[in-house]
Design a protein around this motif. Structure first.
Motif, PDB file in Angstrom:
ATOM      1  N   MET B   1      34.569 101.655 110.175  1.00 10.09           N
ATOM      2  CA  MET B   1      35.633 101.836 111.147  1.00 10.09           C
ATOM      3  C   MET B   1      35.291 101.101 112.414  1.00 10.09           C
ATOM      4  O   MET B   1      36.084 100.362 112.976  1.00 10.09           O
ATOM      5  CB  MET B   1      35.781 103.336 111.413  1.00 10.09           C
ATOM      6  CG  MET B   1      37.085 103.679 112.063  1.00 10.09           C
ATOM      7  SD  MET B   1      38.450 103.033 111.099  1.00 10.09           S
ATOM      8  CE  MET B   1      39.462 102.384 112.407  1.00 10.09           C
ATOM      9  N   ILE B   4      35.820  97.501 112.144  1.00  8.94           N
ATOM     10  CA  ILE B   4      37.206  97.086 112.267  1.00  8.94           C
ATOM     11  C   ILE B   4      37.577  96.999 113.736  1.00  8.94           C
ATOM     12  O   ILE B   4      38.143  96.018 114.200  1.00  8.94           O
ATOM     13  CB  ILE B   4      38.115  98.104 111.544  1.00  8.94           C
ATOM     14  CG1 ILE B   4      37.799  98.131 110.060  1.00  8.94           C
ATOM     15  CG2 ILE B   4      39.565  97.760 111.761  1.00  8.94           C
ATOM     16  CD1 ILE B   4      37.942  96.809 109.396  1.00  8.94           C
ATOM     17  N   LYS B   8      38.714  93.734 115.721  1.00 12.24           N
ATOM     18  CA  LYS B   8      40.005  93.731 116.381  1.00 12.24           C
ATOM     19  C   LYS B   8      39.807  93.363 117.847  1.00 12.24           C
ATOM     20  O   LYS B   8      40.511  92.521 118.400  1.00 12.24           O
ATOM     21  CB  LYS B   8      40.622  95.122 116.273  1.00 12.24           C
ATOM     22  CG  LYS B   8      42.086  95.090 115.950  1.00 12.24           C
ATOM     23  CD  LYS B   8      42.564  96.446 115.544  1.00 12.24           C
ATOM     24  CE  LYS B   8      42.978  97.261 116.732  1.00 12.24           C
ATOM     25  NZ  LYS B   8      43.498  98.568 116.357  1.00 12.24           N
ATOM     26  N   MET B 341      29.006  90.798 100.502  1.00  7.44           N
ATOM     27  CA  MET B 341      29.848  91.781  99.825  1.00  7.44           C
ATOM     28  C   MET B 341      30.965  91.094  99.035  1.00  7.44           C
ATOM     29  O   MET B 341      31.182  91.393  97.857  1.00  7.44           O
ATOM     30  CB  MET B 341      30.457  92.654 100.928  1.00  7.44           C
ATOM     31  CG  MET B 341      31.457  93.619 100.459  1.00  7.44           C
ATOM     32  SD  MET B 341      30.589  95.069  99.943  1.00  7.44           S
ATOM     33  CE  MET B 341      31.956  95.962  99.316  1.00  7.44           C
ATOM     34  N   LEU B 342      31.677  90.168  99.702  1.00  9.81           N
ATOM     35  CA  LEU B 342      32.788  89.510  99.026  1.00  9.81           C
ATOM     36  C   LEU B 342      32.280  88.607  97.902  1.00  9.81           C
ATOM     37  O   LEU B 342      32.894  88.536  96.840  1.00  9.81           O
ATOM     38  CB  LEU B 342      33.629  88.724 100.031  1.00  9.81           C
ATOM     39  CG  LEU B 342      34.460  89.611 100.961  1.00  9.81           C
ATOM     40  CD1 LEU B 342      35.167  88.784 102.010  1.00  9.81           C
ATOM     41  CD2 LEU B 342      35.487  90.404 100.181  1.00  9.81           C
TER      42      LEU B 342
ATOM     43  N   ILE C  20      44.974  95.227 110.326  1.00 10.02           N
ATOM     44  CA  ILE C  20      43.613  95.739 110.132  1.00 10.02           C
ATOM     45  C   ILE C  20      43.517  97.154 110.679  1.00 10.02           C
ATOM     46  O   ILE C  20      42.892  98.032 110.073  1.00 10.02           O
ATOM     47  CB  ILE C  20      42.587  94.798 110.783  1.00 10.02           C
ATOM     48  CG1 ILE C  20      42.580  93.472 110.042  1.00 10.02           C
ATOM     49  CG2 ILE C  20      41.211  95.417 110.777  1.00 10.02           C
ATOM     50  CD1 ILE C  20      41.702  92.431 110.664  1.00 10.02           C
ATOM     51  N   GLY C  21      44.187  97.394 111.814  1.00 15.28           N
ATOM     52  CA  GLY C  21      44.185  98.735 112.385  1.00 15.28           C
ATOM     53  C   GLY C  21      44.778  99.749 111.429  1.00 15.28           C
ATOM     54  O   GLY C  21      44.258 100.850 111.257  1.00 15.28           O
ATOM     55  N   GLY C  24      42.405 100.419 108.634  1.00 16.62           N
ATOM     56  CA  GLY C  24      41.322 101.279 109.109  1.00 16.62           C
ATOM     57  C   GLY C  24      41.792 102.721 109.235  1.00 16.62           C
ATOM     58  O   GLY C  24      41.106 103.649 108.810  1.00 16.62           O
ATOM     59  N   GLY C  25      42.972 102.896 109.823  1.00 15.79           N
ATOM     60  CA  GLY C  25      43.495 104.243 110.016  1.00 15.79           C
ATOM     61  C   GLY C  25      43.711 104.965 108.699  1.00 15.79           C
ATOM     62  O   GLY C  25      43.308 106.112 108.514  1.00 15.79           O
ATOM     63  N   MET C  28      40.528 105.955 107.147  1.00 20.00           N
ATOM     64  CA  MET C  28      40.008 107.171 107.800  1.00 20.00           C
ATOM     65  C   MET C  28      40.663 108.412 107.200  1.00 20.00           C
ATOM     66  O   MET C  28      39.989 109.388 106.865  1.00 20.00           O
ATOM     67  CB  MET C  28      40.343 107.120 109.294  1.00 20.00           C
ATOM     68  CG  MET C  28      39.301 106.433 110.121  1.00 20.00           C
ATOM     69  SD  MET C  28      37.942 107.532 110.400  1.00 20.00           S
ATOM     70  CE  MET C  28      36.606 106.517 109.874  1.00 20.00           C
ATOM     71  N   THR C  43      34.614 100.263 100.822  1.00 22.26           N
ATOM     72  CA  THR C  43      34.588  98.940 100.195  1.00 22.26           C
ATOM     73  C   THR C  43      35.983  98.349 100.130  1.00 22.26           C
ATOM     74  O   THR C  43      36.204  97.209 100.548  1.00 22.26           O
ATOM     75  CB  THR C  43      34.012  99.054  98.773  1.00 22.26           C
ATOM     76  OG1 THR C  43      32.825  99.827  98.845  1.00 22.26           O
ATOM     77  CG2 THR C  43      33.722  97.717  98.199  1.00 22.26           C
ATOM     78  N   MET C  45      38.512  99.109 101.875  1.00 22.26           N
ATOM     79  CA  MET C  45      38.998  98.869 103.224  1.00 22.26           C
ATOM     80  C   MET C  45      38.470  97.546 103.760  1.00 22.26           C
ATOM     81  O   MET C  45      39.228  96.727 104.297  1.00 22.26           O
ATOM     82  CB  MET C  45      38.538 100.014 104.123  1.00 22.26           C
ATOM     83  CG  MET C  45      38.848  99.841 105.578  1.00 22.26           C
ATOM     84  SD  MET C  45      38.022 101.109 106.569  1.00 22.26           S
ATOM     85  CE  MET C  45      36.426 100.390 106.780  1.00 22.26           C
ATOM     86  N   LEU C  46      37.173  97.345 103.564  1.00 21.85           N
ATOM     87  CA  LEU C  46      36.570  96.103 104.071  1.00 21.85           C
ATOM     88  C   LEU C  46      37.185  94.888 103.397  1.00 21.85           C
ATOM     89  O   LEU C  46      37.438  93.869 104.045  1.00 21.85           O
ATOM     90  CB  LEU C  46      35.060  96.119 103.823  1.00 21.85           C
ATOM     91  CG  LEU C  46      34.253  96.889 104.853  1.00 21.85           C
ATOM     92  CD1 LEU C  46      32.791  96.896 104.470  1.00 21.85           C
ATOM     93  CD2 LEU C  46      34.413  96.268 106.228  1.00 21.85           C
ATOM     94  N   ILE C  47      37.417  95.004 102.093  1.00 20.33           N
ATOM     95  CA  ILE C  47      37.982  93.865 101.367  1.00 20.33           C
ATOM     96  C   ILE C  47      39.380  93.551 101.887  1.00 20.33           C
ATOM     97  O   ILE C  47      39.704  92.412 102.198  1.00 20.33           O
ATOM     98  CB  ILE C  47      37.998  94.150  99.862  1.00 20.33           C
ATOM     99  CG1 ILE C  47      36.572  94.178  99.347  1.00 20.33           C
ATOM    100  CG2 ILE C  47      38.799  93.100  99.130  1.00 20.33           C
ATOM    101  CD1 ILE C  47      36.421  94.920  98.057  1.00 20.33           C
ATOM    102  N   ALA C  49      40.675  94.364 104.749  1.00 22.66           N
ATOM    103  CA  ALA C  49      40.603  93.871 106.119  1.00 22.66           C
ATOM    104  C   ALA C  49      40.144  92.415 106.131  1.00 22.66           C
ATOM    105  O   ALA C  49      40.667  91.582 106.881  1.00 22.66           O
ATOM    106  CB  ALA C  49      39.652  94.737 106.934  1.00 22.66           C
TER     107      ALA C  49
END
Lengths: 166, 358, 63
Positions: B1, B4, B8, B341-342, C20-21, C24-25, C28, C43, C45-47, C49
């Motif tokens: 989080m 991100i 951002k 990771m990717l 992205i926000g 992320g939200g 969560m 994982t 989420m990261l991908i 994003a």
């Protein structure tokens, strides 16, 4: 985008490619393989040790259970043995008693039989004796009686009378 | 989080600062030469160079002094030409090799005449012949140094394991990272059975990007990962590894997607094929752009210190630069993580076994 | 850099930031709902994003 293409340097690309691939290959041989192998071996060792501990624990409980069982068996066996011994004792006493009784009875019987036969023989002897005595008495009486004529007649008379009255 | 948010924030900061500073600079181009100087300094900082100079200064007599050392220049121009970059005198003079003349213009080598004249076209691009430049530049030198460092550190670490099964010294800190890459990146994405053959690449690429990003934050002024050539090389390796280790199932999903009607299959095939190229392309752009953006923002804010030159603005931009440096430390590791990771994810797609749940 | 370019870049960044926000939200929320699946969610989420970010950067360079 144009800026990116302008900035692109073939030399840097070439060197990066060569150096990086070289680095990957070198590190694979001299670093990553030994490190990962060592870590894996260690993890394997830890796992084996844990498994062994678990197994030992299990064995221990099994052993304890076995012990318990053995103890119980032994106790039961002892109990059984004691019971048997007691039974044997009782039986022996019983047997002995019975035998003794029998023996006693037999002895008593024998004694009775002996007494009986003694009695019989005594009786017979007594009879004989009495008969002898009687004969003797009778002889003496007869002799004395027969020494007198009158008396002989009288005797015959009385005897006859006795006989006929019968 | 947090990652991100940080990305951002950095995007927004990038936007704010660039619009702010560039807009300002466009308006008042002629006003102060300190602004153009800062701008030039930033773009110069982002470029590669043919010598390793830590800093430079100008003496009272107007002479430029450079602290650093020259690196070899290797050119392919009708034959191999090798000479020391000291011959350029930091772009101030023309180097002569076997009768050919070369000079530096914006840190790039051009073939010139004996006077070193550069002819420019309408777009300010030189029209001179550009020899193919295989020089050991500052970035190449840094890549080499990082490679040596990594080799030294990790092979020493590996040796320690021979005598002791527990890590010693620096390995104590590095082993958890290696295990993290194995247990949380490689195994879940590639799978228990096949992850092993990708581990050397994943580990190397993670540590390489991380170390080189961190080096970029030091005052040494080396910026390797903000060269598209470097990130392209890394992304290409990922692409080729994916392509050459891919199994039938992977190609089946690209050319003849199972479980969809056949007209869709024909439409999907080129899209999927394009996707295989977009994946490494996005890897390349992401790493390049994140690091470049970070450097531009950081240096712009540092530059602001010299523009404000007052008691409020300068400490403010100092504080901002400090906070941003901390953020960049995070981004340095984060980008290495994302790249690894990717890559692992793409490898995982390539070797995935057939599933029926489509 | 010209004004349209800057505005375009701004729009891209706003779009990417929102995207992205949102990811992320939502991630969560998902983690709050299923903490045991946090690894997988992270994982994914990261991908997601990273993909948005990649497009965002590509657009930034085009702008």
């Amino acid at each position: 985008m144009e800026k990116l293409i302008n900035e692109f340097s073939i030399g840097l690309f070439f060197w990066q490619l060569v150096l990086f691939i070289g680095l990957v290959l070198l590190l694979r041989k001299f670093a990553w393989k030994p490190i990962l192998d060592a870590v894996e071996k260690r993890e394997g060792g830890i796992k084996d040790a844990l498994d062994a501990a678990e197994k030992a624990k299990l064995d221990m409980t099994n052993l304890q259970a076995d012990n318990e069982k053995l103890l119980k068996e032994a106790r039961a066996e002892r109990e059984a043995m004691l019971k048997e011994a007691r039974d044997i004792k009782n039986k022996m006493i019983e047997d002995a008693k019975g035998e003794a009784q029998e023996q006693a009875n037999k002895m008593i019987e024998q004694a009775q039989a002996a007494i009986e036969s003694e009695k019989k023989s005594a009786m017979a002897e007594l009879k004989n004796h009495v008969a002898g005595l009687s004969l003797e008495i009778a002889e003496k009486v007869v002799r004395t009686e027969l020494s007198n004529k009158d008396k002989q007649l009288e005797l015959v008379e009385s005897m006859l009378a006795e006989k006929t009255s019968k | 989080m947090q990652n991100i948010i940080s990305r951002k924030t950095i995007c927004l900061l990038f936007l704010m600062v660039t619009t702010f500073s560039f807009a300002k600079e466009e308006k008042h181009e002629g006003e102060g030469d300190i602004k153009t100087e800062i701008k030039e300094y930033i773009s110069h900082h982002l470029l590669d160079s043919h010598d390793f100079s830590l800093f430079s200064y100008t003496t009272d007599s107007g002479e430029h002094k450079y602290i650093g050392f020259p690196l070899p220049v290797i050119l392919w121009d009708n034959g191999l030409k090798v000479f020391s970059s000291s011959q350029f005198h930091h772009g101030e003079s023309v180097a002569e090799v076997d009768g050919d003349y070369y000079t530096l213009y914006h840190n790039k080598v051009y073939k010139t005449d004996a006077e070193g004249t550069i002819t420019l076209d309408d777009h300010h691009h030189p029209t001179n012949v550009k020899p193919i430049d295989f020089s050991v530049t500052k970035n190449v030198f840094t890549i080499f140094l990082v490679g040596l460092l990594m080799f030294f550190v990790f092979s020493r670490m590996a040796k320690k394991y021979k005598t002791n099964s527990l890590p010693k010294g620096i390995g104590r800190g590095l082993e958890p990272i290696i295990l993290y890459i194995r247990d949380d990146i490689a195994v879940p994405n590639i799978g228990e059975k096949k992850y092993k053959k990708y581990m050397p690449y994943l580990l190397t690429v993670f540590f390489f990007i991380w170390i080189i990003n961190l080096l970029g934050l030091t005052p040494l002024g080396v910026n390797v990962t903000n060269n598209i050539a470097v990130t392209l090389a890394l992304a290409l390796i990922t692409y080729f590894l994916t392509t050459f280790t891919a199994n039938k199932n992977y190609w089946g999903h690209i050319f003849w997607m199972p479980g969809v009607p056949w007209p869709m299959k024909i439409i999907l095939a080129p899209i999927e094929l394009l996707g295989t190229i977009i994946k490494p392309f996005s890897l390349m752009i992401r790493l390049y752009a994140n690091i470049t953006a970070g450097h531009i923002v950081l240096m712009s804010i540092i530059g602001l210190m010299f523009i404000f030159k007052n008691w409020i603005g300068s400490p403010l931009s100092f504080g901002l630069a400090f906070a941003l440096s901390l953020l960049e430390l995070l981004v340095a590791a984060l980008q290495a993580y994302i790249f690894t990771m990717l890559s692992a994810l793409y490898f995982g797609m390539a070797v995935e076994e057939h599933h029926d749940d489509h | 850099m010209t004004i349209p370019n800057i505005v375009g870049a701004g729009l891209i960044v706003i779009g990417a930031g929102l995207g992205i926000g949102r990811i992320g939200g939502q991630a969560m929320d998902a983690i709050a709902r299923q903490p045991e699946a946090s690894g997988k969610i992270q994982t994914a989420m990261l991908i997601a994003a990273a993909l948005i970010e990649g497009i965002g950067f590509a657009a930034l360079f085009a702008a």
